[in-house]
Design an enzyme around this catalytic site. Structure first.
Site, PDB file in Angstrom:
ATOM      1  N   CYS A 272       0.832  -1.218   0.000  1.00  0.00           N
ATOM      2  CA  CYS A 272       0.000   0.000   0.000  1.00  0.00           C
ATOM      3  C   CYS A 272       0.862   1.262   0.000  1.00  0.00           C
ATOM      4  O   CYS A 272       0.886   1.996  -0.977  1.00  0.00           O
ATOM      5  CB  CYS A 272      -0.938  -0.004   1.200  1.00  0.00           C
ATOM      6  SG  CYS A 272      -2.286  -1.173   1.022  1.00  0.00           S
TER       7      CYS A 272
HETATM    8  N1  LIG Z   1      -3.610  -6.314   1.465  1.00  0.00           N
HETATM    9  C1  LIG Z   1      -4.125  -5.193   1.941  1.00  0.00           C
HETATM   10  O1  LIG Z   1      -3.979  -4.913   3.126  1.00  0.00           O
HETATM   11  C2  LIG Z   1      -4.935  -4.259   1.047  1.00  0.00           C
HETATM   12  C3  LIG Z   1      -5.695  -3.276   1.669  1.00  0.00           C
HETATM   13  C4  LIG Z   1      -6.459  -2.449   0.887  1.00  0.00           C
HETATM   14  C5  LIG Z   1      -6.434  -2.559  -0.505  1.00  0.00           C
HETATM   15  N2  LIG Z   1      -5.653  -3.497  -1.102  1.00  0.00           N
HETATM   16  C6  LIG Z   1      -5.697  -3.575  -2.561  1.00  0.00           C
HETATM   17  O2  LIG Z   1      -6.493  -4.693  -2.953  1.00  0.00           O
HETATM   18  C7  LIG Z   1      -5.986  -5.268  -4.161  1.00  0.00           C
HETATM   19  C8  LIG Z   1      -5.649  -6.721  -3.939  1.00  0.00           C
HETATM   20  O3  LIG Z   1      -4.630  -6.798  -2.971  1.00  0.00           O
HETATM   21  P1  LIG Z   1      -4.306  -8.130  -2.172  1.00  0.00           P
HETATM   22  O4  LIG Z   1      -3.444  -7.710  -1.032  1.00  0.00           O
HETATM   23  O5  LIG Z   1      -5.541  -8.904  -1.909  1.00  0.00           O
HETATM   24  O6  LIG Z   1      -3.414  -8.898  -3.266  1.00  0.00           O
HETATM   25  P2  LIG Z   1      -3.018 -10.457  -3.239  1.00  0.00           P
HETATM   26  O7  LIG Z   1      -1.812 -10.564  -4.089  1.00  0.00           O
HETATM   27  O8  LIG Z   1      -2.975 -10.951  -1.829  1.00  0.00           O
HETATM   28  O9  LIG Z   1      -4.242 -11.170  -3.946  1.00  0.00           O
HETATM   29  C9  LIG Z   1      -4.603 -10.922  -5.258  1.00  0.00           C
HETATM   30  C10 LIG Z   1      -4.969 -12.261  -5.885  1.00  0.00           C
HETATM   31  O10 LIG Z   1      -5.469 -12.008  -7.185  1.00  0.00           O
HETATM   32  C11 LIG Z   1      -5.104 -13.103  -7.997  1.00  0.00           C
HETATM   33  N3  LIG Z   1      -5.247 -12.711  -9.387  1.00  0.00           N
HETATM   34  C12 LIG Z   1      -4.481 -11.909 -10.148  1.00  0.00           C
HETATM   35  N4  LIG Z   1      -5.020 -11.746 -11.365  1.00  0.00           N
HETATM   36  C13 LIG Z   1      -6.163 -12.470 -11.379  1.00  0.00           C
HETATM   37  C14 LIG Z   1      -7.174 -12.689 -12.353  1.00  0.00           C
HETATM   38  N5  LIG Z   1      -7.139 -12.107 -13.547  1.00  0.00           N
HETATM   39  N6  LIG Z   1      -8.187 -13.509 -12.026  1.00  0.00           N
HETATM   40  C15 LIG Z   1      -8.240 -14.091 -10.816  1.00  0.00           C
HETATM   41  N7  LIG Z   1      -7.331 -13.906  -9.850  1.00  0.00           N
HETATM   42  C16 LIG Z   1      -6.309 -13.088 -10.135  1.00  0.00           C
HETATM   43  C17 LIG Z   1      -3.690 -13.429  -7.552  1.00  0.00           C
HETATM   44  O11 LIG Z   1      -3.343 -14.757  -7.888  1.00  0.00           O
HETATM   45  C18 LIG Z   1      -3.799 -13.221  -6.049  1.00  0.00           C
HETATM   46  O12 LIG Z   1      -4.108 -14.418  -5.358  1.00  0.00           O
HETATM   47  C19 LIG Z   1      -4.802  -4.393  -4.555  1.00  0.00           C
HETATM   48  O13 LIG Z   1      -5.247  -3.389  -5.407  1.00  0.00           O
HETATM   49  C20 LIG Z   1      -4.363  -3.778  -3.239  1.00  0.00           C
HETATM   50  O14 LIG Z   1      -3.681  -2.576  -3.422  1.00  0.00           O
HETATM   51  C21 LIG Z   1      -4.919  -4.377  -0.351  1.00  0.00           C
END
Ligand SMILES: NC(=O)c1ccc[n+]([C@@H]2O[C@H](COP(=O)([O-])OP(=O)(O)OC[C@H]3O[C@@H](n4cnc5c(N)ncnc54)[C@H](O)[C@@H]3O)[C@@H](O)[C@H]2O)c1
Length: 438
Positions: A272
């Site tokens: 982030c």
């Molecule tokens: N982790 C946090 O604390 C947090 C908090 C707020 C916002 N976010 C935002 O949320 C979003 C996701 O973050 P995250 O931490 O969950 O990421 P992550 O990497 O933990 O999970 C994302 C998942 O999406 C999958 N993926 C990628 N492309 C795909 C597709 N086309 N179809 C299906 N699955 C697909 C990946 O394999 C992965 O498992 C990002 O934009 C991030 O900035 C994260």
């Protein structure tokens, strides 16, 4: 479409697909199962999906017990097969939005939208949750859904954006208790999206448009990034002036209004803070030709912290007539955030790399982190008295609550505590220089 998009059938169980089963998507999926939805947790990562299907959660915020309950309900299906998206009522997109060479990489959002487009039908609702620059929902997601479905966004199907506020490891503010900002591309979309999240969380905060909601998330993270940079810079200068920054922050925190404490540290991590503000500055530059000075300064200050800490350790060893070269340095915690196993973009990595480049023998202790990019380069160790005593320096990077601070405080020959965790330092007669903080 038969009638209007608001006529999404709320009777019985609705089918929700959550695209991306990571830190954000899995909690949404599990909470939606609890709320009565039929949920497909879709992810391209086969290993993740087979782990989930076998009842193994890969994130701390969802326990194996919660996952087992979701699976046992018969209403949660982890899947890697696109056909399982067929017939969805609601889809949430929670895929990564990283940086590539300093610019937003929204290719995951694009491919998820393309895929969902072919399964979007009359009355579907698609909500983006990935953090991104203002305009993504409107300019990237909607057109791709339209192209894939042959339907009209906002008319035949609905589109919204709702930023995730998940705080991994936070036991007070969970998914349900944390207010959720929700938006839609038009009134109908907003109503449907609020209705959906109203079933998952206690408080829904509607905003007027998707751009407002997208910018809300970037404001929240840029605010933290900038304020952490402020205290990091203060910490460096306060030390040079022989002022205890921790005491200053504690004193300022007694002000009951107009002040919120942020703390210095070895740098910012996770995906982030090191990433999201750049989505903002990139958009300012692209659209307005304007530079976000705050983001630039915060990046500079925060990115320099690992190097600053390495120099301080070099100084501490020097006072002991030791070189970094050949010294054994134990790094406690490599996760970017305490009590989590998340080491993405962790400042521990540039810090360790700097110490390695100076010739240190770096060993790591972190009870949470399993996958670490430097695992092939540094040895992971257990902690005991002998290990601590044989080190030249011990560096606390991540102050996990479960670390044995009593043991560390007693036997580390020289401890650099970047988190000011060892506040009740044991008395060590004849050695008043064993503990340093930022
Ligand atoms: N982790 C946090 O604390 C947090 C908090 C707020 C916002 N976010 C935002 O949320 C979003 C996701 O973050 P995250 O931490 O969950 O990421 P992550 O990497 O933990 O999970 C994302 C998942 O999406 C999958 N993926 C990628 N492309 C795909 C597709 N086309 N179809 C299906 N699955 C697909 C990946 O394999 C992965 O498992 C990002 O934009 C991030 O900035 C994260």
């Amino acid at each position: 479409m038969n009638g209007s998009a608001t006529e999404i059938d709320h009777a019985g169980s609705q089918k929700l697909v959550v695209v991306g089963q990571g830190y954000v998507g899995l909690p949404v999926a599990v909470r939606a199962v609890e709320a009565g939805f039929d949920v497909v947790g879709f992810d391209l990562d086969k290993q993740k999906i087979s782990g989930l299907a076998a009842g193994r959660s890969h994130i701390e915020d969802i326990t194996d017990t919660q996952l087992a309950a979701a699976l046992a309900s018969g209403r949660y299906r982890p899947s890697e097969s696109p056909e399982d998206l067929t017939g969805f009522d609601i889809a949430v997109i929670s895929v990564p939005t990283p940086l590539r060479e300093g610019a937003p990489d929204i290719s995951y959002v694009e491919s998820a939208s393309d895929l969902l487009g072919s399964y979007t039908t009359d009355g579907s609702l698609v909500i983006l949750e990935s953090t991104t620059y203002p305009g993504t929902t409107d300019e990237v997601v909607s057109p791709r859904l339209e192209a894939g479905s042959g339907l009209r966004a906002g008319h035949d199907f609905l589109v919204g954006y709702s930023p995730e506020r998940i705080d991994p490891g936070n036991t007070v503010w969970g998914f349900r208790e944390t207010p959720k900002v929700v938006s839609g591309m038009n009134e109908e979309s907003l109503r449907a999206a609020c209705d959906f999240y109203g079933r998952l969380v206690d408080t829904v905060v509607p905003v007027s448009g998707t751009r407002e909601a997208e910018l809300t998330k970037l404001l929240e993270n840029t605010y933290r990034h900038v304020n952490i940079a402020l205290v990091n810079e203060l910490a460096i200068h306060a030390r040079a002036l022989h002022i205890n920054i921790w005491e200053v922050i504690a004193a300022a925190s007694t002000k009951p209004f107009g002040f919120m404490p942020f703390y210095p540290g070895p740098g910012v991590g996770g995906h982030c803070l090191p990433v999201d503000p750049s989505y903002l500055s990139w958009q300012f530059e692209r659209r307005l030709g304007a530079v976000s000075r705050f983001v630039k300064i915060a990046d500079d200050v925060n990115n320099n912290m690992p190097n600053y800490v390495a120099r301080r350790i070099q100084g501490g060893l020097n006072r002991r007539r030791k070189a970094v070269n050949g010294s054994t340095i134990i790094v406690l915690g490599v996760a970017y955030k305490k009590n989590t196993g998340d080491a993405r973009e962790t400042p521990a990595t540039p810090l360790i790399q700097e110490l390695l480049s100076l010739g240190a023998d770096v060993k790591v202790h972190d009870p949470f982190v399993e996958n670490y990019e430097l695992s092939d380069t540094v040895e992971f160790i257990d902690l005991d008295r002998g290990v601590l005593e044989s080190a030249d320096a011990v560096l606390l990077v991540t102050d996990h609550d479960s670390l044995d601070y009593e043991l560390i405080g007693r036997y580390a020959p020289y401890l650099f505590d970047t988190r000011n965790r060892i506040v009740d330092a044991p008395d060590r007669p004849g050695d008043d220089d064993w503990l340093e903080t930022l």
